[in-house]
Design a protein around this motif. Structure first.
Motif, short mmCIF file in Angstrom:
data_model
loop_
_atom_site.label_atom_id
_atom_site.label_comp_id
_atom_site.label_asym_id
_atom_site.label_seq_id
_atom_site.Cartn_x
_atom_site.Cartn_y
_atom_site.Cartn_z
N ALA A 86 0.79 -1.35 0.04
CA ALA A 86 0.09 -0.02 -0.04
C ALA A 86 0.89 1.08 0.00
CB ALA A 86 -0.80 -0.08 1.36
N ILE A 87 0.25 2.33 -0.52
CA ILE A 87 0.72 3.59 -0.45
C ILE A 87 0.02 4.55 0.17
CG2 ILE A 87 1.58 5.58 -1.87
CD1 ILE A 87 1.63 3.99 -4.38
N GLN A 88 0.47 5.30 1.34
CA GLN A 88 -0.40 6.26 1.94
C GLN A 88 0.24 7.33 2.02
OE1 GLN A 88 0.19 3.95 5.92
NE2 GLN A 88 -1.94 3.19 5.82
N ALA A 89 -0.87 8.57 2.01
CA ALA A 89 -0.28 9.79 1.85
C ALA A 89 -1.46 10.94 2.53
CB ALA A 89 -0.12 10.35 0.39
N PRO A 90 -1.01 11.89 3.01
CA PRO A 90 -2.09 12.85 3.42
C PRO A 90 -2.61 13.51 2.28
CG PRO A 90 0.27 13.81 3.59
CD PRO A 90 0.32 12.48 3.07
N VAL A 91 -4.03 13.57 2.72
CA VAL A 91 -5.13 14.32 1.52
C VAL A 91 -4.59 15.65 1.12
CG1 VAL A 91 -6.88 13.03 2.15
CG2 VAL A 91 -6.67 15.07 3.28
N LEU A 99 -0.40 3.76 -9.27
CA LEU A 99 -0.66 2.31 -9.50
C LEU A 99 0.04 1.40 -10.25
CD1 LEU A 99 -3.08 0.49 -8.45
CD2 LEU A 99 -4.50 0.97 -10.39
N PRO A 100 0.64 1.75 -11.35
CA PRO A 100 1.79 0.83 -12.23
C PRO A 100 2.80 0.53 -11.40
CG PRO A 100 0.59 2.77 -13.71
CD PRO A 100 0.13 3.02 -12.20
N ALA A 101 3.40 1.92 -10.65
CA ALA A 101 4.64 1.52 -9.68
C ALA A 101 4.25 0.42 -8.58
CB ALA A 101 4.94 2.89 -9.28
N LEU A 102 2.97 0.63 -8.00
CA LEU A 102 2.79 -0.16 -6.89
C LEU A 102 2.32 -1.77 -7.33
CD1 LEU A 102 1.51 -0.44 -3.96
CD2 LEU A 102 -0.80 0.45 -4.78
N ARG A 103 1.99 -2.00 -8.53
CA ARG A 103 1.82 -3.18 -8.85
C ARG A 103 3.08 -3.73 -9.40
NH1 ARG A 103 -3.88 -1.95 -12.44
NH2 ARG A 103 -5.11 -3.00 -10.80
N SER A 104 3.93 -3.10 -9.97
CA SER A 104 5.30 -3.54 -10.30
C SER A 104 6.20 -3.91 -9.03
CB SER A 104 6.05 -2.46 -10.99
OG SER A 104 7.50 -2.82 -11.45
N ALA A 105 5.95 -3.00 -7.99
CA ALA A 105 6.46 -3.75 -6.81
C ALA A 105 5.89 -4.73 -6.17
CB ALA A 105 6.42 -2.23 -5.68
N ALA A 106 4.85 -4.85 -6.32
CA ALA A 106 3.87 -5.95 -5.72
C ALA A 106 4.31 -7.39 -6.33
CB ALA A 106 2.22 -6.03 -5.89
N ASP A 107 4.63 -7.44 -7.86
CA ASP A 107 4.85 -8.51 -8.49
C ASP A 107 6.40 -8.81 -8.16
OD1 ASP A 107 2.75 -8.53 -10.25
OD2 ASP A 107 3.82 -7.08 -11.69
#
Length: 273
Positions: free
Chosen positions: A227-232, A244-252
């Motif tokens: 997960a990525i977390q950030a202040p609004v 999302l692409p970077a997140l999915r790449s890291a998950a892979d």
């Protein structure tokens, strides 16, 4: 979020073995010698009970008695255990490197999670260097219904299994955005199934936005979330979707590390006569 330790730390555990491990955790956190009476004062356990526990740890090499006979310190076996853990925990090190690279790429705090009972457990976390951030350390637990990773774990379950879990974990409200209605949560889970990612839109902490995916597991449900977390104030839903692409790449990459570790373990097991 800061946790303050009380003066007396009760040892949790339903069995003697669990309480012995809890005592060992307390001892492992000490940077000085300690006495039986000091541990009695700290844990609140009866003196005969604690004396027996310390004797067990001493006889196993986890503790050693100092020259004065009154003070205890960590034993050679406990130190060897800690050293072996640090030397051989390459899976954690490899996953942490992926997490650190992701934080460097997206510029926000990221964490690895797993489902533990009815809660989401933070296995690892790397904080952003940005001045405004939320501190959630490894070992933190959050409810499944208001966590982005938790919604993904729920989405993998059969409806009956999900209902059993949620019946034991009431949908407590933490913010105005928390989903506390079961029908609304089920609708959210259906959306998560279709899109393959989940949001926590200020549902657990006010001002915190989160997006999560699962590390893919071709053999069945995954119990690793990323997960990525950030202040609004710094991140919107549209902007975090761009990560999302970077997140999915890291998950892979994390999934590949887990598969390699499992394959190595199976290879070693088959080679053992």
């Amino acid at each position: 979020m800061t946790t303050h330790r009380t003066e007396t730390s009760r040892l949790e555990g339903e069995t003697p073995a669990q309480r012995l491990l809890a005592l060992l955790e307390v001892i492992a956190g000490k940077d000085q010698f300690f006495t039986l009476q000091g541990m009695v004062d700290e844990t609140g356990l009866p003196k005969p009970t604690l004396h027996r526990m310390l004797q067990q740890l001493e006889s196993s090499g986890m503790l050693q008695r100092e020259a004065d006979g009154r003070h205890y310190s960590k034993g050679s076996r406990l130190r060897a255990l800690a050293e072996n853990l640090l030397l051989n925990d390459t899976v954690h090190g490899a996953r942490h490197s992926v997490l650190a690279d992701l934080v460097e790429e997206v510029g926000e705090s990221c964490n690895i999670t797993a489902l533990s009972g009815g809660e989401v457990l933070y296995l690892d976390r790397v904080e952003t260097s940005a001045p405004l951030r939320f501190y959630l350390h490894p070992g933190s637990r959050v409810p499944v219904h208001c966590s982005a990773s938790g919604k993904l774990f729920l989405a993998q379950m059969a409806p009956a299994q999900r209902r059993r879990l949620l019946d034991q974990a009431p949908l407590k409200s933490f913010t105005h955005n928390t989903l506390t209605d079961l029908a609304a949560l089920e609708a959210e889970i259906e959306t998560v199934k279709q899109q393959g990612y989940a949001f926590d839109d200020e549902e657990f902490l006010p001002g915190l936005l989160c997006i999560a995916v699962l590390a893919p597991n071709p053999e069945g449900p995954s119990n690793i979330g990323l997960a990525i977390q950030a202040p609004v104030m710094r991140m919107s839903r549209d902007k975090i979707l761009g990560c999302l692409p970077a997140l999915r790449s890291a998950a892979d990459a994390i999934a590949a590390i887990s598969r390699e570790a499992t394959t190595d373990a199976a290879r070693m097991a088959s080679a053992t006569p």
